[in-house]
Design a protein around this motif. Sequence first.
Motif, PDB file in Angstrom:
ATOM      1  N   ASP A 142       3.024   7.425  -6.486  1.00 24.66           N
ATOM      2  CA  ASP A 142       2.142   6.497  -5.756  1.00 24.66           C
ATOM      3  C   ASP A 142       2.697   5.071  -5.778  1.00 24.66           C
ATOM      4  O   ASP A 142       3.440   4.693  -6.688  1.00 24.66           O
ATOM      5  CB  ASP A 142       0.758   6.453  -6.433  1.00 24.66           C
ATOM      6  N   ALA A 143       2.272   4.286  -4.784  1.00 28.54           N
ATOM      7  CA  ALA A 143       2.613   2.861  -4.765  1.00 28.54           C
ATOM      8  C   ALA A 143       1.560   2.094  -5.566  1.00 28.54           C
ATOM      9  O   ALA A 143       0.456   2.605  -5.816  1.00 28.54           O
ATOM     10  CB  ALA A 143       2.639   2.363  -3.329  1.00 28.54           C
ATOM     11  N   ALA A 144       1.897   0.855  -5.933  1.00 26.43           N
ATOM     12  CA  ALA A 144       0.954   0.032  -6.710  1.00 26.43           C
ATOM     13  C   ALA A 144      -0.353  -0.187  -5.930  1.00 26.43           C
ATOM     14  O   ALA A 144      -1.450  -0.108  -6.492  1.00 26.43           O
ATOM     15  CB  ALA A 144       1.599  -1.303  -7.058  1.00 26.43           C
ATOM     16  N   GLY A 145      -0.228  -0.434  -4.623  1.00 27.51           N
ATOM     17  CA  GLY A 145      -1.429  -0.641  -3.795  1.00 27.51           C
ATOM     18  C   GLY A 145      -2.291   0.612  -3.762  1.00 27.51           C
ATOM     19  O   GLY A 145      -3.522   0.550  -3.801  1.00 27.51           O
ATOM     20  N   GLU A 146      -1.607   1.778  -3.707  1.00 23.30           N
ATOM     21  CA  GLU A 146      -2.339   3.052  -3.736  1.00 23.30           C
ATOM     22  C   GLU A 146      -3.064   3.216  -5.064  1.00 23.30           C
ATOM     23  O   GLU A 146      -4.186   3.743  -5.097  1.00 23.30           O
ATOM     24  CB  GLU A 146      -1.332   4.198  -3.629  1.00 23.30           C
ATOM     25  N   ALA A 149       6.249 -10.003  -3.424  1.00 27.32           N
ATOM     26  CA  ALA A 149       5.986  -9.818  -1.996  1.00 27.32           C
ATOM     27  C   ALA A 149       5.073  -8.623  -1.799  1.00 27.32           C
ATOM     28  O   ALA A 149       4.886  -7.820  -2.714  1.00 27.32           O
ATOM     29  CB  ALA A 149       7.299  -9.596  -1.244  1.00 27.32           C
ATOM     30  N   GLY A 150       4.483  -8.513  -0.607  1.00 30.34           N
ATOM     31  CA  GLY A 150       3.638  -7.368  -0.269  1.00 30.34           C
ATOM     32  C   GLY A 150       2.179  -7.624  -0.579  1.00 30.34           C
ATOM     33  O   GLY A 150       1.830  -8.568  -1.303  1.00 30.34           O
ATOM     34  N   GLY A 161       0.811  -1.214   0.000  1.00 26.59           N
ATOM     35  CA  GLY A 161       0.000   0.000   0.000  1.00 26.59           C
ATOM     36  C   GLY A 161       0.846   1.265   0.000  1.00 26.59           C
ATOM     37  O   GLY A 161       0.400   2.318  -0.442  1.00 26.59           O
ATOM     38  N   GLY A 162       2.078   1.179   0.496  1.00 26.31           N
ATOM     39  CA  GLY A 162       2.915   2.372   0.605  1.00 26.31           C
ATOM     40  C   GLY A 162       4.175   2.320  -0.246  1.00 26.31           C
ATOM     41  O   GLY A 162       4.856   3.330  -0.393  1.00 26.31           O
TER      42      GLY A 162
END
Length: 329
Positions: free
Chosen positions: A142-146, A264-265, A119-120
């Motif tokens: 932005d991050a991919a999760g964002e 990961a993540g 997310g971050g």
Amino acid sequence: MSRNGQILSNIIATQKVHEQYGGVVPELASRAHMQNIVPVVDAALKKAEVPLKEITAIAFTQSPGLIGSLLVGSQFAKSLALALDIPLIAVHHMQAHVIANLISEPKPDFPFLCLTVSGGHTQIVVCRSATDMDVIGETIDDAAGEAFDKSAKLLGLPYPGGPLIDKYAARGNPDRFRFPEPKVPDLDFSFSGLKTAILYFLQNAGTSQVYREEFLATEEDRQNFIRENLADICASIQHRIISILLSKLKKASLQTGITNICLAGGVSANSGLRKAFEEMGKRYKWRTFIPPFEYCTDNAAMISATGYYKHLAGQHTDLSVSAMARSVW
Ligand code: KG4
Ligand code: ZN
């Protein structure tokens, strides 16, 4: 909790309190941590069937993250280390996501590359040993999760929207709408342009990804457009996020010559990404690894496993250590 790298328990307290606000409220998160930390540690010990006095070291997340929540964890860990007279180990949250790949068999050989998507953060990491890793590419905005969560918000879906986009995308056509692919040098990523394109696309009820006042649709048009095309919109957004991620991962493998490749993540829980990653792995003859689902999203096991490797390497810290919201890798 872990013993010699084997996970004995992985207890997580999920905070429901944020749902109604459409995102995490930092102050509420740290208050919930205060309430949860003792019961969670208790439950972890019980599940592992290990009494507190048998613990030989304690690891905690030092950074990066919300400072209030990190302070609760770090103060608790320090107190326990002092009371039990055992080593204290500071863990980097993003390194722990990478180490999630070393928890269960089959494990990657060193060196391996890891695409860490949360997310971050969005990072490509080269990992030479469990305690020696470097970031070779990361997001400049932005991050991919964002990107998943902000797109979902624009579609009126609740937080966190990533898993919902995944769910709707499974029924949609990923080629129906074409969102732009950013031109970012080297191994870095960018997702803010995609977010803006999606915003305009929805404002224009699908007629354009460029801001044009004459195209702006009414609120009713927008809602109808989203309702009638939700699966295809989600599939097309997800398709673009995945193509941005995997084209850089492919580049990283070609540049470094490394073919043991991990995900990961939290975003690695995404079914479209997992599938496309495996397919790319077959095409380029990689050995691919994805942690079990429960070790992809934030979890205790990855912190414990990282603590184990740092313990083996003698990387202990003293009681003067402090939590940090941001961190130098
Ligand atoms: O690693 P993580 O649990 O927490 C952070 O360290 O940020 O990642 C959370 C992120 C959120 O943005 C969430 O929407 C995303 O992971 N996520 C997903 C899926 N499951 C979680 N994104 C897309 N598809 C999913 N299935
Ligand atoms: Zn995380």
